[in-house]
Design an enzyme around this catalytic site. Structure first.
Site, PDB file in Angstrom:
ATOM      1  N   ASP A 153      16.645  -1.386  -3.049  1.00 27.45           N
ATOM      2  CA  ASP A 153      14.947  -1.090  -2.877  1.00 27.45           C
ATOM      3  C   ASP A 153      14.751   0.420  -2.569  1.00 27.45           C
ATOM      4  O   ASP A 153      15.692   1.161  -2.175  1.00 27.45           O
ATOM      5  CB  ASP A 153      14.273  -2.149  -2.266  1.00 27.45           C
ATOM      6  CG  ASP A 153      13.141  -2.466  -2.880  1.00 27.45           C
ATOM      7  OD1 ASP A 153      12.281  -1.924  -3.680  1.00 27.45           O
ATOM      8  OD2 ASP A 153      12.420  -3.659  -2.683  1.00 27.45           O
ATOM      9  N   ASP A 208       6.349  -3.641  -9.178  1.00 21.63           N
ATOM     10  CA  ASP A 208       6.514  -5.107  -9.167  1.00 21.63           C
ATOM     11  C   ASP A 208       5.734  -5.819 -10.164  1.00 21.63           C
ATOM     12  O   ASP A 208       4.618  -5.440 -10.478  1.00 21.63           O
ATOM     13  CB  ASP A 208       6.350  -5.868  -7.849  1.00 21.63           C
ATOM     14  CG  ASP A 208       7.263  -5.305  -6.815  1.00 21.63           C
ATOM     15  OD1 ASP A 208       8.173  -4.752  -7.137  1.00 21.63           O
ATOM     16  OD2 ASP A 208       7.241  -5.793  -5.738  1.00 21.63           O
TER      17      ASP A 208
END
Length: 405
Positions: A153, A208
């Site tokens: 990430d 997201d």
């Protein structure tokens, strides 16, 4: 001197020696087709533990998902404990008391693979220990546990260069010696499609996902996106996708609250766009409709086609769009998307249309070359020699597979 410290010093020395070699690389044999699996985040966020992961592996097998090609069970953020005195990452002992090696062994015993999450920053998005400054330690730790997949990430990364950060973890994984699929989760902020082909096996192209058809869910400094906004953000990216390096449209929300029609469209779109298909629902209590969508062999076959061509938007009529994906053996997948809130009927006279894909170098003169087609969801059949009239539900798709006559 402890064994762990000896391991640390020996590994760091080896990394320094190997670091001087010409070119580190990723494991090229992985992700020749988009990866298929499951990830914990969309449903469970930080509520992860070893019993749930074991049950999810069991469910991937019992549901038929393994049989149709799904293989990765991926644990997202919050599995982390603290680092020890030598800097090696530990698991959260409360939620993973048996340790990650034992859990990986269990997942492997089911004929599946296991993935873990980390972050290029000092902390993860949930505030756990990230990998910055510990890349080689973390990679060798993951290898010792039997990890097969690393999702990496991009939180807590102020003033960090993304190209070097992701290349460092790529090199660390490669030097650790265990093939691990490297999934870049950088959200598309620094256009990874332009530089990450030799770094990762896939890269996120957007922020997201959120379980809605056409929405933006604002979190203040960033947003989550519905199915259509993520689809629209793929414009211009298909030339970067191919075997071993995929545009990742994020984990799927099938079974997480949208309608069955929207779920079917979501799954079909991700498949034809050659995105990794990573389920994000609770596999233990799927409805039959959700299970049927996620295990739909004809849709999975389109996604897993070995040509590895991402679909192109062929015809755009506003709320109605047609996508085409070249497949092996001269076949094609054609997806009709109805973005609107009402069902529509669309007519297509194949003979008056021409399809040319400058990227994959495929073209069709439909007046000269005829195809038989089959609707992969309804099994309806027809021929491009005849005019097509097709009904597409609101927020829905129809998908045809064209086979040369």
């Amino acid at each position: 001197m402890t064994n762990k410290l000896l391991l640390s010093l020996g590994f760091i020395a080896a990394a320094l020696v190997l670091g001087g070699q010409a070119h580190a690389q990723k494991f090229d044999q992985l992700a020749k087709t988009p990866q298929l699996g499951w990830n914990s985040w969309n449903t469970f966020a930080c509520n992860v533990n070893e019993n749930m992961i074991r049950e999810m592996a069991d469910a991937m097998v019992s549901s038929g998902m393994k049989e149709v090609g799904y293989e990765y069970i991926n644990i997202d953020d919050c599995w982390h404990g603290e680092r020890d005195k030598q800097g090696f990452i530990q698991v959260d002992k409360k939620n993973f008391p048996s340790g990650m090696k034992a859990l990986a062994d269990y997942v492997h015993s089911k004929g599946l693979k296991i993935g873990l999450y980390s972050d290029a920053g000092a902390t993860t998005c949930a505030g756990r220990a990230g990998s910055r400054g510990h890349e080689y330690q973390d990679a060798v730790t993951y290898a010792s546990w039997g990890i097969d997949y690393v999702k990496y990430d991009w939180c807590d990364t102020k003033d960090i260069n993304p190209k070097s950060a992701y290349a460092t973890m790529r090199d660390a994984i490669y030097k650790a010696g265990r093939p691990m699929l490297f999934s870049i989760c950088e959200w598309g902020d620094n256009k990874p499609w332009e530089w990450a082909t030799d770094v990762g096996h896939s890269w996120r192209t957007t922020g997201d996902i959120y379980p809605c058809w056409n929405c933006e869910h604002n979190h203040g400094s960033w947003s989550s996106w519905g199915v259509l906004p993520i689809l629209d953000k793929q414009a211009g990216l298909r030339k970067y996708a191919g075997p071993g390096h995929w545009n990742d449209m994020d984990m799927m929300e099938v079974g997480n609250g949208m309608t069955e029609e929207e779920d079917r469209a979501h799954f079909s779109l991700w498949a034809i766009m050659a995105s990794p298909l990573i389920a994000g629902n609770d596999l233990r209590n799927m409805s039959e409709a959700t299970k049927k969508i996620l295990t739909h062999k004809d849709t999975l076959a389109i996604n897993q086609d070995k040509l590895g061509v991402q679909a192109m938007k062929w015809i755009d009529e506003g709320d109605f769009e047609i996508f085409v994906k070249p497949l092996e053996k001269g076949e094609f997948a054609v997806l009709f998307l109805n973005r609107a809130d009402a069902a529509t009927t669309y007519s297509l006279d194949w003979a008056f249309h021409y399809m040319k894909d400058d990227i994959s170098k495929h073209e069709i003169f439909f007046d000269k070359k005829k195809f038989n087609w089959r609707d992969i969801w309804s099994d309806e059949k027809g021929s491009t020699a005849e005019k097509l009239t097709i009904n597409v539900p609101a927020h829905g798709v129809r998908v045809l597979r064209l086979i040369p006559q």
